[in-house]
Design a protein around this motif. Structure first.
Motif, PDB file in Angstrom:
ATOM      1  N   ARG A 149       0.849  -1.200   0.000  1.00  0.00           N
ATOM      2  CA  ARG A 149       0.000   0.000   0.000  1.00  0.00           C
ATOM      3  C   ARG A 149       0.882   1.246   0.000  1.00  0.00           C
ATOM      4  NH1 ARG A 149      -4.728  -1.220   4.480  1.00  0.00           N
ATOM      5  NH2 ARG A 149      -5.517  -3.144   3.519  1.00  0.00           N
ATOM      6  N   GLN A 205       0.551   5.092   0.622  1.00  0.00           N
ATOM      7  CA  GLN A 205      -0.491   5.847   1.299  1.00  0.00           C
ATOM      8  C   GLN A 205      -0.347   7.365   1.173  1.00  0.00           C
ATOM      9  OE1 GLN A 205      -1.869   3.805   4.920  1.00  0.00           O
ATOM     10  NE2 GLN A 205       0.235   3.135   5.130  1.00  0.00           N
ATOM     11  N   TYR A 214      -5.242   5.093  -0.146  1.00  0.00           N
ATOM     12  CA  TYR A 214      -3.976   4.427  -0.446  1.00  0.00           C
ATOM     13  C   TYR A 214      -4.135   3.743  -1.788  1.00  0.00           C
ATOM     14  CZ  TYR A 214      -6.231   0.151   1.386  1.00  0.00           C
ATOM     15  OH  TYR A 214      -7.091  -0.894   1.618  1.00  0.00           O
ATOM     16  N   ARG A 263       4.660   5.703   3.465  1.00  0.00           N
ATOM     17  CA  ARG A 263       4.386   4.677   4.482  1.00  0.00           C
ATOM     18  C   ARG A 263       3.976   3.348   3.844  1.00  0.00           C
ATOM     19  NH1 ARG A 263      -0.005   6.440   6.878  1.00  0.00           N
ATOM     20  NH2 ARG A 263      -0.142   8.350   5.682  1.00  0.00           N
ATOM     21  N   TYR A 264       4.770   2.912   2.884  1.00  0.00           N
ATOM     22  CA  TYR A 264       4.512   1.615   2.241  1.00  0.00           C
ATOM     23  C   TYR A 264       4.493   0.501   3.280  1.00  0.00           C
ATOM     24  CZ  TYR A 264       5.549   3.139  -2.572  1.00  0.00           C
ATOM     25  OH  TYR A 264       5.514   3.715  -3.811  1.00  0.00           O
ATOM     26  N   PHE A 265       3.592  -0.423   3.129  1.00  0.00           N
ATOM     27  CA  PHE A 265       3.675  -1.685   3.874  1.00  0.00           C
ATOM     28  C   PHE A 265       2.909  -2.746   3.078  1.00  0.00           C
ATOM     29  CE2 PHE A 265      -0.403  -2.617   6.087  1.00  0.00           C
ATOM     30  CZ  PHE A 265      -1.116  -1.466   5.767  1.00  0.00           C
ATOM     31  N   PRO A 287      -2.132  -6.456   3.212  1.00  0.00           N
ATOM     32  CA  PRO A 287      -2.476  -7.699   3.917  1.00  0.00           C
ATOM     33  C   PRO A 287      -3.644  -8.462   3.266  1.00  0.00           C
ATOM     34  CG  PRO A 287      -3.202  -5.776   5.187  1.00  0.00           C
ATOM     35  CD  PRO A 287      -2.472  -5.259   3.988  1.00  0.00           C
ATOM     36  N   ASN A 288      -4.395  -7.798   2.403  1.00  0.00           N
ATOM     37  CA  ASN A 288      -5.547  -8.479   1.805  1.00  0.00           C
ATOM     38  C   ASN A 288      -5.199  -9.316   0.578  1.00  0.00           C
ATOM     39  OD1 ASN A 288      -7.543  -7.588   3.623  1.00  0.00           O
ATOM     40  ND2 ASN A 288      -7.532  -5.577   2.646  1.00  0.00           N
ATOM     41  N   ALA A 313     -12.770  -3.514   8.057  1.00  0.00           N
ATOM     42  CA  ALA A 313     -11.479  -4.008   8.528  1.00  0.00           C
ATOM     43  C   ALA A 313     -10.947  -3.172   9.680  1.00  0.00           C
ATOM     44  CB  ALA A 313     -10.482  -3.991   7.375  1.00  0.00           C
ATOM     45  N   SER A 317      -6.312  -6.073   8.880  1.00  0.00           N
ATOM     46  CA  SER A 317      -6.683  -7.106   7.904  1.00  0.00           C
ATOM     47  C   SER A 317      -5.928  -8.420   8.053  1.00  0.00           C
ATOM     48  CB  SER A 317      -6.469  -6.571   6.495  1.00  0.00           C
ATOM     49  OG  SER A 317      -7.010  -5.276   6.384  1.00  0.00           O
ATOM     50  N   SER A 318      -4.696  -8.384   8.528  1.00  0.00           N
ATOM     51  CA  SER A 318      -3.934  -9.630   8.625  1.00  0.00           C
ATOM     52  C   SER A 318      -4.256 -10.393   9.910  1.00  0.00           C
ATOM     53  CB  SER A 318      -2.426  -9.350   8.542  1.00  0.00           C
ATOM     54  OG  SER A 318      -1.946  -8.828   9.763  1.00  0.00           O
ATOM     55  N   ALA A 326      -0.746  -0.280  12.799  1.00  0.00           N
ATOM     56  CA  ALA A 326      -0.241   0.061  11.461  1.00  0.00           C
ATOM     57  C   ALA A 326      -1.322  -0.198  10.417  1.00  0.00           C
ATOM     58  CB  ALA A 326       1.011  -0.757  11.151  1.00  0.00           C
ATOM     59  N   GLU A 327      -1.893  -1.388  10.453  1.00  0.00           N
ATOM     60  CA  GLU A 327      -2.912  -1.729   9.460  1.00  0.00           C
ATOM     61  C   GLU A 327      -4.163  -0.877   9.647  1.00  0.00           C
ATOM     62  OE1 GLU A 327      -3.565  -5.943   9.141  1.00  0.00           O
ATOM     63  OE2 GLU A 327      -1.417  -6.374   9.118  1.00  0.00           O
ATOM     64  N   SER A 358      -4.109   2.547   8.099  1.00  0.00           N
ATOM     65  CA  SER A 358      -4.331   2.497   6.657  1.00  0.00           C
ATOM     66  C   SER A 358      -5.788   2.145   6.334  1.00  0.00           C
ATOM     67  CB  SER A 358      -3.384   1.459   6.059  1.00  0.00           C
ATOM     68  OG  SER A 358      -3.607   1.304   4.693  1.00  0.00           O
ATOM     69  N   ASN A 359      -6.310   1.137   7.016  1.00  0.00           N
ATOM     70  CA  ASN A 359      -7.683   0.700   6.757  1.00  0.00           C
ATOM     71  C   ASN A 359      -8.705   1.799   7.038  1.00  0.00           C
ATOM     72  OD1 ASN A 359      -7.131  -1.915   5.895  1.00  0.00           O
ATOM     73  ND2 ASN A 359      -7.126  -2.731   7.975  1.00  0.00           N
ATOM     74  N   THR A 404       0.282   5.248  12.190  1.00  0.00           N
ATOM     75  CA  THR A 404       0.909   6.119  11.201  1.00  0.00           C
ATOM     76  C   THR A 404       2.385   6.283  11.541  1.00  0.00           C
ATOM     77  OG1 THR A 404      -1.180   7.295  10.962  1.00  0.00           O
ATOM     78  CG2 THR A 404       0.795   8.398  10.113  1.00  0.00           C
ATOM     79  N   LEU A 463       4.750   3.268  10.761  1.00  0.00           N
ATOM     80  CA  LEU A 463       5.015   3.015   9.338  1.00  0.00           C
ATOM     81  C   LEU A 463       5.849   4.130   8.715  1.00  0.00           C
ATOM     82  CD1 LEU A 463       1.539   1.690   8.085  1.00  0.00           C
ATOM     83  CD2 LEU A 463       3.634   0.373   8.461  1.00  0.00           C
TER      84      LEU A 463
END
Lengths: 478, 491
Positions: A79, A81, A91, A274-276, A279-280, B205, B208-209, B314-315, B318-319, B360, B363
């Motif tokens: 992602r 963002q 994102y 802030r790439y990571f 997860p989906n 979400a 998500s993981s 972290a997730e 973003s979500n 935030t 990351l």
């Protein structure tokens, strides 16, 4: 300028021609009503999850192979963002440190020498939506978002900084355009945004190896704009450096009207995306057998086709290059050859009359009113001597205007060439007796008189007489 | 026994034998719901009319002789982060107060096809961030065992609704214990399946993981019944697993002889005495039935908790970026884009903001390496730690939570005090393992949950062991005594 060497790297986005988007089933068709091709996934609604479009993956791999890239069996999506209303999720699903394709190259012919432009990477990502601002961007009272484009699959192709001039950048783009179009994975239309180019440019003292401070050019909406924008920017940077000033690292917009680049935002406070890992989407692990099947569906690429045209069809390198420079033209040419075996004559016709006539009307070969089969018929008529080359040109014009088969045109107009010796003898005799002065002149050594007599015979036969036969008969009689 | 007290598998029998009708059953639950809801406040949205209509249709179909799917007429509710087309889906947030879902979550589609009747959407901590429902933007749900206490969270409304008899079962989501912990606090069964067992499509979400959907039920048999309906690969969720879905009902037998059970001591260290005693009591019963029990050691839950909060935040950062007021949800009027974002998102609650800021940060720039990547390394260690355990054990048993349900307000104001409460739960999320919470006793009158953790896709074994223990005890039959309001005969 001569003290400086120009260093250019390009980032080219091409939209892949899949029917549906990269991560959802929405249509990718261009030009639909705003927001009519959207769903919870591409609109970032709660619970929407991306599902990879396998066709897009296949297309990206094909493009990667055509660019001589290594295809990375294992790679992943990440992602990227940033908050902006053109992307509802805020994102973008892209690929950061593990691109699908890497380490490729494109060879250019620069002033007779082969020059290799290395491709750093080519990765898959989703496109953003389109914003329309009321008035100017700054201070616009409102902006409208069209998310139809949101999620369209893009391949981002990034070159190494191997390009040495604005003209070379254009040459590279032309070549890239052609290669990608050969693979059939994108139509690469700059005007519709299915091919977009950003350019990084910096200068360094001639002969040095380091890299100077670069600027990034955006809003380059045509190949010409790329070349012009880069040329302007090279001059601008050279002027700054010559004056002992510093080039600011920034993004600059090409203003096509004014013919200048303008600073847009400084890169000094560079954005942290802030790439990571996404997860989906499970990491990709390509199946070797599948990859093999994909590579077997690769069409012949321009370089190979050019070579084949020279080797098998006996075309000159120049002719081969011109024909291959656009896939559709070469396809057309080869279709003509399905019905007519004279490659050289066909090449001359396609490159000369056909492309010239199309250009005159501003048409693409896809819109050509003359079918390859009809052109082949015309060539056959000419080869068999049924019509002269001059007649053929007239017939071609008629074909172009009406779309008719040349056989039908020739028949309708009674244009069949007169090859009957007795019939022509009569005409020749008639012309000779009607033009005693010319006969005298010819016999007195004036060669031009002979041409006049030929012309008279052609006039009598309304151009239908076989020219070789006329010459032969006249010579016999005189 | 009242209808609202019965588990789904018993109601199913009554319905199929024509003893009761679906409408009658819905009416009974709605009546119970009206009686207890003023105290418990499990719900954010009620869908009485639609439920009655749906139940009536089921009765008609059954009367017409149709063969009915397994959950036909069973009243249920969904946590308010599940999308149900046409219904508000608030996720416990003011940001989505007026948001109406535009499509159905895959699990809702499966439940509807199975005939389950939706009575409403249950309360939760905002965007599932919290473990008490105190972070719901709407109200705090109360624990039916003691309305001065929280029901747990974030699926607190879902757990309280089942425990109070408002519905027969609910679905919740579990990112770091959000199904198991409230199930333990409310004395019911909560199952977090293997990551990828159940589709997350249409479920808002959090991380998500780690997120996984699962059932909260009266007993183990119902959990198996529900898992049968909601499990399986979903083309809309790329992380769902292709593994076959067995008939989980087949695992419901009492035999545990020879099963090797590991009991990690690190998961008892911080537990209250009464909690540990109840869990050990349950373990003894299994041992008596022939299970081989051994004390063992796992990575400390503290490590897991630290890694969990970094990865989840972290997730989440973003979500939750999509909750910006641009296309849906609350939008503040502002003069420019930046202010519009800031003022709209200012409506997010303090815990959500805290986790977004944390996420935030971890990351950003160098923090990515020092925090996010480090947490991922710990996550790998946690997985390996469990893999080692599976060489010796078929399953692991721990308390679900170190404590019983705390009093309302006990944790607020100090997020650092509240976070470790998840400790015993997050390791299963980090490793993607199935875990089930089963009532195993009472401590000072409050329910205690036992957590069973299994190998990936070993839900069947978890159900088997839980069922075996359930047969030895009566805890699943003990219902809290909710003082009802004077609202009899309303329906």
């Amino acid at each position: 300028m001569q003290d400086w060497e120009t260093v250019i790297g390009l980032e080219v986005h091409v939209a892949l021609l899949t029917k549906s988007k990269l991560f959802c089933g929405c249509s990718t068709e261009y030009g639909a009503a705003p927001n009519s091709q959207t769903c919870p996934v591409c609109l970032g609604h709660p619970g929407g999850l991306p599902v990879l479009n396998e066709q897009a993956l296949e297309y990206a791999i094909k493009a990667g192979l055509a660019l001589n890239c290594r295809i990375n069996y294992s790679c992943k999506f990440d992602r990227k963002q940033y908050f902006y209303p053109d992307m509802a999720k805020n994102y973008q699903i892209s690929q950061d440190d593990q691109p699908l394709c890497s380490q490729g190259y494109v060879d250019l012919d620069v002033e007779g020498e082969r020059k290799r432009i290395r491709i750093n990477r080519a990765h898959l990502e989703e496109d953003a939506g389109k914003l329309t601002h009321e008035g100017d961007l700054v201070g616009a009272p409102s902006s409208l978002v069209d998310s139809n484009r949101c999620g369209v699959p893009l391949l981002e192709i990034v070159t190494e900084p191997d390009i040495s001039s604005p003209a070379e950048a254009r040459l590279f783009l032309n070549k890239l355009w052609n290669i990608i179009r050969y693979t059939g994975v994108s139509d690469c239309k700059m005007e519709e945004g299915s091919m977009r180019c950003d350019a990084n440019i910096s200068l360094r003292p001639r002969g040095s190896q380091g890299l100077g401070t670069k600027t990034e050019l955006k809003n380059l909406n045509s190949f010409r704009a790329v070349e012009r924008g880069l040329a302007f920017e090279a001059e601008r940077q050279a002027r700054l450096l010559a004056a002992g000033e510093r080039v600011l690292q920034e993004t600059r917009l090409w203003d096509v009207e004014a013919g200048v680049t303008r600073g847009m935002r400084s890169k000094e406070g560079a954005h942290d995306y802030r790439y990571f890992p996404e997860p989906n989407l499970p990491p990709l692990s390509l199946d070797a057998a599948w990859l093999e099947r994909v590579s077997q569906t690769m069409p012949e690429l321009p370089a190979a086709r050019e070579e084949r045209f020279i080797r098998e069809l006996g075309l000159s390198p120049y002719d081969a290059e011109v024909l291959v420079a656009a896939r559709e033209v070469a396809d057309y040419f080869e279709e003509v050859l399905q019905h007519f075996s004279g490659a050289k004559a066909a090449a001359n016709w396609v490159m000369g009359e056909l492309l010239g006539r199309l250009k005159k009307d501003g048409l693409e070969i896809a819109d050509c009113p003359v079918s390859p089969q009809h052109l082949a018929n015309l060539l056959a008529l000419q080869e068999k001597g049924q019509i002269s080359s001059k007649m053929a040109k007239g017939v071609f014009e008629e074909m172009f205007n009406t779309g008719k088969d040349p056989k039908a045109i020739v028949k309708e107009k009674g244009l069949v060439q007169i090859t009957d010796v007795d019939a022509l003898k009569a005409v020749v005799d008639k012309v000779l007796s009607a033009n005693p002065q010319s006969v005298e002149d010819y016999k007195g050594g004036k060669d031009r008189a002979f041409g006049f007599l030929v012309g008279q015979v052609m006039k009598e036969t309304r151009g239908r007489a076989n020219p070789q036969l006329v010459t032969k008969l006249l010579k016999e009689r005189l | 026994m009242e209808l609202w007290q019965q588990p789904a598998h018993k109601l199913q029998k009554l319905l199929s034998e024509g003893e009761i009708g679906a409408r009658e059953l819905t009416v009974a639950h709605l009546k119970r719901l009206r009686e207890v809801e003023p105290q418990i406040q499990s719900f954010i949205t009620l869908t009485e009319e639609a439920a009655l209509r749906q139940a009536a249709q089921i009765d008609e179909r059954r009367e017409a002789g149709e063969k009915m799917p397994p959950l036909s007429g069973i009243p249920m509710a969904l946590k308010d982060n599940f999308c149900v087309q046409g219904l508000p889906t608030t996720c416990g947030s003011k940001m989505l107060k007026d948001y109406v879902a535009v499509y159905d979550a895959t699990v809702q589609r499966r439940l509807r096809r199975a005939g389950a009747v939706l009575l409403g959407k249950t309360n939760m901590d905002e965007f599932a961030m919290g473990s008490t429902t105190e972070y719901s933007a709407y109200h705090i749900s109360k624990n039916p065992w003691d309305t001065g206490r929280v029901p747990g969270g974030s699926s607190g409304g879902s757990a309280a609704a089942v425990a109070a008899g408002e519905v027969t079962f609910t679905l919740g989501t579990d990112t770091g214990g959000s199904i198991r912990q409230p199930a333990a606090f409310c004395g019911i069964v909560g199952l977090k399946p293997t990551y990828g067992r159940v589709s997350r499509s249409g479920v808002m979400a959090y991380a998500s993981s780690l997120d996984q959907v699962g059932p909260l039920t009266r007993d183990v048999t119902d959990a198996a019944l529900l898992l049968n309906v909601i499990s399986g690969q979903d083309p809309l969720d790329s992380t769902t697993a292709p593994e076959d879905v067995p008939d989980y009902g087949k695992f419901l037998r009492r035999d545990v002889a020879g099963l090797r059970i590991g009991v990690p001591r690190e998961y008892f260290r911080g537990a209250e005495e009464g909690v540990a005693a109840a869990v050990y009591g349950g373990i003894k019963l299994l041992e008596k039935r022939g299970a081989v029990v051994e004390e063992t050691s796992l990575l400390s839950p503290d490590y897991c908790s630290n890694a969990y909060y970094i990865i989840a935040a972290a997730e989440a950062s973003s979500n939750l970026a999509c909750i910006d007021g641009v296309r849906y949800g609350y939008r503040a009027q502002a003069d420019n884009l930046q202010d519009m974002y800031l003022e709209s998102r200012g409506l997010l609650g303090p815990e959500v903001r805290r986790r977004i800021i944390l996420g935030t940060y971890v990351l950003s720039g160098d923090a990515y390496k020092t925090y996010y990547l480090q947490a991922q390394r710990v996550r790998t260690l946690v997985r390996e730690d469990f893999n080692k355990a599976w060489e010796r054990y078929d399953l692991l048993i721990t308390p679900t939570s170190p404590t019983t349900a705390p009093e309302i307000g006990a944790g607020i104001g100090g997020p650092l005090n509240l976070y470790p409460r998840d400790d015993y739960n997050v390791s299963a999320n980090l490793a993607g393992l199935p875990a089930l919470s089963l009532p195993c006793g009472l401590s000072q009158g409050l329910p205690v949950g036992m957590q069973l953790i299994g190998k990936p896709f070993a839900e069947g074994l978890l159900l088997q062991v839980a069922y075996s223990l359930e047969q030895e005890t009566e805890y699943h039959k003990v219902l809290p005594d909710v003082v009802t309001a004077d609202s009899e005969g309303v329906v």
